[in-house]
Write an enzyme that holds these catalytic residues in place. Structure first.
Site, PDB file in Angstrom:
ATOM      1  N   SER A 147       0.851  -1.174   0.000  1.00 40.45           N
ATOM      2  CA  SER A 147       0.000   0.000   0.000  1.00 40.45           C
ATOM      3  C   SER A 147       0.900   1.241   0.000  1.00 40.45           C
ATOM      4  CB  SER A 147      -0.884  -0.031   1.266  1.00 40.45           C
ATOM      5  OG  SER A 147      -1.635   1.153   1.394  1.00 40.45           O
ATOM      6  N   LYS A 173      -1.169  -1.002  -4.318  1.00 36.35           N
ATOM      7  CA  LYS A 173      -2.348  -0.211  -3.944  1.00 36.35           C
ATOM      8  C   LYS A 173      -1.908   1.232  -3.747  1.00 36.35           C
ATOM      9  CE  LYS A 173      -4.772   0.072   0.314  1.00 36.35           C
ATOM     10  NZ  LYS A 173      -5.442  -0.647   1.422  1.00 36.35           N
ATOM     11  N   LYS A 175      -2.782   5.023  -2.596  1.00 40.97           N
ATOM     12  CA  LYS A 175      -3.691   5.884  -1.849  1.00 40.97           C
ATOM     13  C   LYS A 175      -4.000   7.095  -2.726  1.00 40.97           C
ATOM     14  CE  LYS A 175      -4.002   3.778   2.169  1.00 40.97           C
ATOM     15  NZ  LYS A 175      -5.279   3.418   2.800  1.00 40.97           N
ATOM     16  N   ASP A 200      -7.130   3.223  -3.048  1.00 41.21           N
ATOM     17  CA  ASP A 200      -7.845   3.319  -1.772  1.00 41.21           C
ATOM     18  C   ASP A 200      -7.981   4.797  -1.422  1.00 41.21           C
ATOM     19  OD1 ASP A 200      -8.942   3.091   0.746  1.00 41.21           O
ATOM     20  OD2 ASP A 200      -7.285   1.933   1.617  1.00 41.21           O
ATOM     21  N   GLU A 226     -11.059   0.828  -3.464  1.00 44.19           N
ATOM     22  CA  GLU A 226     -11.351   0.597  -2.050  1.00 44.19           C
ATOM     23  C   GLU A 226     -11.916   1.846  -1.390  1.00 44.19           C
ATOM     24  OE1 GLU A 226      -8.020  -1.053   0.041  1.00 44.19           O
ATOM     25  OE2 GLU A 226      -8.886  -0.703   2.017  1.00 44.19           O
ATOM     26  N   ASP A 253     -13.890  -1.211   3.001  1.00 45.99           N
ATOM     27  CA  ASP A 253     -13.006  -1.391   4.164  1.00 45.99           C
ATOM     28  C   ASP A 253     -13.764  -0.835   5.378  1.00 45.99           C
ATOM     29  OD1 ASP A 253     -11.022  -1.192   6.130  1.00 45.99           O
ATOM     30  OD2 ASP A 253      -9.578  -0.131   4.902  1.00 45.99           O
ATOM     31  N   LYS A 277     -10.181  -6.634   8.241  1.00 43.38           N
ATOM     32  CA  LYS A 277      -9.097  -6.363   9.188  1.00 43.38           C
ATOM     33  C   LYS A 277      -9.574  -6.785  10.567  1.00 43.38           C
ATOM     34  CE  LYS A 277      -7.474  -2.185   6.798  1.00 43.38           C
ATOM     35  NZ  LYS A 277      -7.510  -0.706   6.808  1.00 43.38           N
ATOM     36  N   GLY A 305      -4.221  -4.172   6.373  1.00 43.23           N
ATOM     37  CA  GLY A 305      -3.287  -3.898   7.458  1.00 43.23           C
ATOM     38  C   GLY A 305      -3.446  -2.467   7.925  1.00 43.23           C
TER      39      GLY A 305
HETATM   40  O1  OSB Z   1      -7.186   1.987   4.603  1.00 40.71           O
HETATM   41  O2  OSB Z   1      -6.158   0.160   4.340  1.00 40.71           O
HETATM   42  C1  OSB Z   1      -6.206   1.286   4.856  1.00 40.71           C
HETATM   43  C2  OSB Z   1      -3.004   1.993   6.820  1.00 40.71           C
HETATM   44  C3  OSB Z   1      -3.515   2.680   7.901  1.00 40.71           C
HETATM   45  C4  OSB Z   1      -4.861   2.930   7.951  1.00 40.71           C
HETATM   46  C5  OSB Z   1      -5.700   2.500   6.920  1.00 40.71           C
HETATM   47  C6  OSB Z   1      -5.198   1.783   5.852  1.00 40.71           C
HETATM   48  C7  OSB Z   1      -3.816   1.551   5.786  1.00 40.71           C
HETATM   49  C8  OSB Z   1      -3.154   0.891   4.674  1.00 40.71           C
HETATM   50  C9  OSB Z   1      -1.825   0.242   4.950  1.00 40.71           C
HETATM   51  O3  OSB Z   1      -3.573   0.891   3.544  1.00 40.71           O
HETATM   52  C10 OSB Z   1      -1.861  -1.239   4.813  1.00 40.71           C
HETATM   53  C11 OSB Z   1      -0.646  -1.902   5.418  1.00 40.71           C
HETATM   54  O4  OSB Z   1      -0.585  -2.062   6.666  1.00 40.71           O
HETATM   55  O5  OSB Z   1       0.243  -2.276   4.658  1.00 40.71           O
HETATM   56 MG    MG Z   2      -8.408   0.877   3.273  1.00 44.93          MG
END
Ligand code: OSB
Ligand code: MG
Length: 403
Positions: A147, A173, A175, A200, A226, A253, A277, A305
């Protein structure tokens, strides 16, 4: 194919030990809800009367920007409500008994998951079984992706993605947020025509964005979108889902907190995949319930995560060993997050963009005491009275530095 879940036998508790750590991230992580430079890690150790310990890590962030909980609300709810609930079942503690005891405490799923997941690890270790096996998982390696936070420019994003691709991550992924989306994603698509690209938005889009989103997501061949809209805006999600091309999934999510949320999303046609999660939905039992419902409706899930250390990551890996985790999970190697993980050896990326599921009892990894000391800010302990029916105990607390 259904997996059998076996819950661990209840364990008599001797003590709870919680520690507050500050861990610097290897690089800042920017999402539509803010930038994280270090993570405040809440680590819980539950020790049984026979001396075995179980571990867990809380996923709550420093601020309530991703969801309503933060590390301060978690600690408050834990000390004031969850620890007494745990004390009431200390003679025979298990994940299910704890959740039943904590049921009248509304909400606070991250706080509850923190305790529930330590009980899973403790129970699995006490019977010498890997947690993945209790959860019915059979896979030894999990396909994972990375991510990538929002970067300052499309060129910088392409450089960052190139580094992860060179390390072996296949699924990327990105952001995104309004204004830092289309040209960023198109630049990555152009640089990596074959990459599996996901995005995401962490709830950043609104109704006015649906048309343009549907268009550029198709043009950039984004495989999965996402949480584009606010967590309760399931109708907006359904609207976008209808307009995505085949081969592109609307994934939820934050919207999926319970099986009831998933039922609503299914009824509306608002969900094509779920990011499960355990630390966000109240623990592994709740995560499994969501997973089971999704499976029964043919909806693929994957494990997300929250920048966990190796402790939280190991719980996630145990869950993701289930074969209905059909999409690559957000479980990257330790060095994507921390220069030094709490576990040794750290998680490393294996062949085919995979992580190995630990084989040892419980989560199969333990925090290294010297590493914990290094990042420790504060800690406290609670001793459960032996074989006493009353919820009385003694809390000792010590401080190191500021909180
Ligand atoms: O939205 O998936 C999410 C990290 C912190 C809070 C929200 C998210 C995330 C990530 C990181 O996308 C995923 C990871 O731990 O590799
Ligand atoms: Mg997410």
């Amino acid at each position: 194919m259904k997996e059998r879940l076996s819950e661990p036998a209840p364990v008599a508790l001797r003590s709870a030990h919680w520690q507050v750590l500050e861990m610097p991230l290897v690089r800042p992580f920017t999402t539509s809800f803010g930038t994280e430079r270090r993570r405040r890690v809440l680590l819980l150790t539950l020790t049984g009367q026979d001396g075995e310990s179980g571990y867990s890590e809380c996923v709550a962030g420093r601020d309530p920007y991703y969801s309503s909980e933060d590390t301060v609300t978690v600690e408050h709810v834990f000390r004031r409500y969850l620890l007494p609930a745990l004390a009431r079942i200390a003679g025979a503690a298990s994940p299910r008994r704890f959740l039943a005891e904590a049921e009248r405490i509304r909400g606070n799923p991250m706080a509850k998951a923190w305790v529930e997941m330590a009980l899973w690890d403790l129970g699995a270790r006490s019977q010498g079984t890997p947690l993945s096996r209790l959860l019915g998982g059979t896979r030894r390696r999990i396909e994972v992706g990375v991510s990538v936070g929002i970067q300052r420019s499309p060129a910088e994003l392409v450089r960052t993605v190139a580094q992860y691709r060179a390390q072996g991550y296949r699924r990327i992924k990105l952001k995104v947020e309004p204004g830092r989306d289309r040209i960023f994603v198109e630049a990555v698509r152009q640089a990596f025509p074959e990459a599996r690209l996901w995005i995401d938005a962490n709830q950043a889009y609104r109704g006015e964005h649906v048309d343009s989103l549907a268009r550029w997501v198709r043009d950039a061949r984004v495989e999965l979108v996402e949480q584009p809209f606010p967590e309760d805006a399931l109708r907006l999600a359904a609207g976008l889902a209808r307009r995505l091309p085949r081969g592109s999934l609307l994934c939820l999510d934050e919207s999926i907190r319970t099986t009831e949320d998933l039922e609503s999303a299914l009824r509306l046609g608002a969900v094509g995949a779920v990011n499960v999660k355990p630390g966000r939905v109240g623990g592994l039992l709740c995560a499994r319930a969501i997973h089971d419902l999704a499976r029964d409706h043919g909806i693929p899930v994957w494990c997300g995560g929250m920048l966990e250390t190796g402790i939280g990551r190991a719980h996630n890996l145990a869950l993701a060993a289930g074969k209905n985790f059909l999409l690559p999970s957000d479980l990257s190697a330790s060095d994507r997050y921390y220069a030094e993980d709490l576990i040794d050896p750290p998680f490393r990326l294996g062949p085919g963009s995979t992580l190995e599921v630990p084989r040892g009892a419980g989560i199969g990894v333990s925090p290294e005491p010297l590493r914990v000391r290094k990042y420790l800010r504060r800690e406290a302990r609670w001793k459960f009275p032996q074989a006493s029916p009353d919820p009385v105990g003694s809390a000792r607390e010590s401080s190191r530095g500021s909180s």
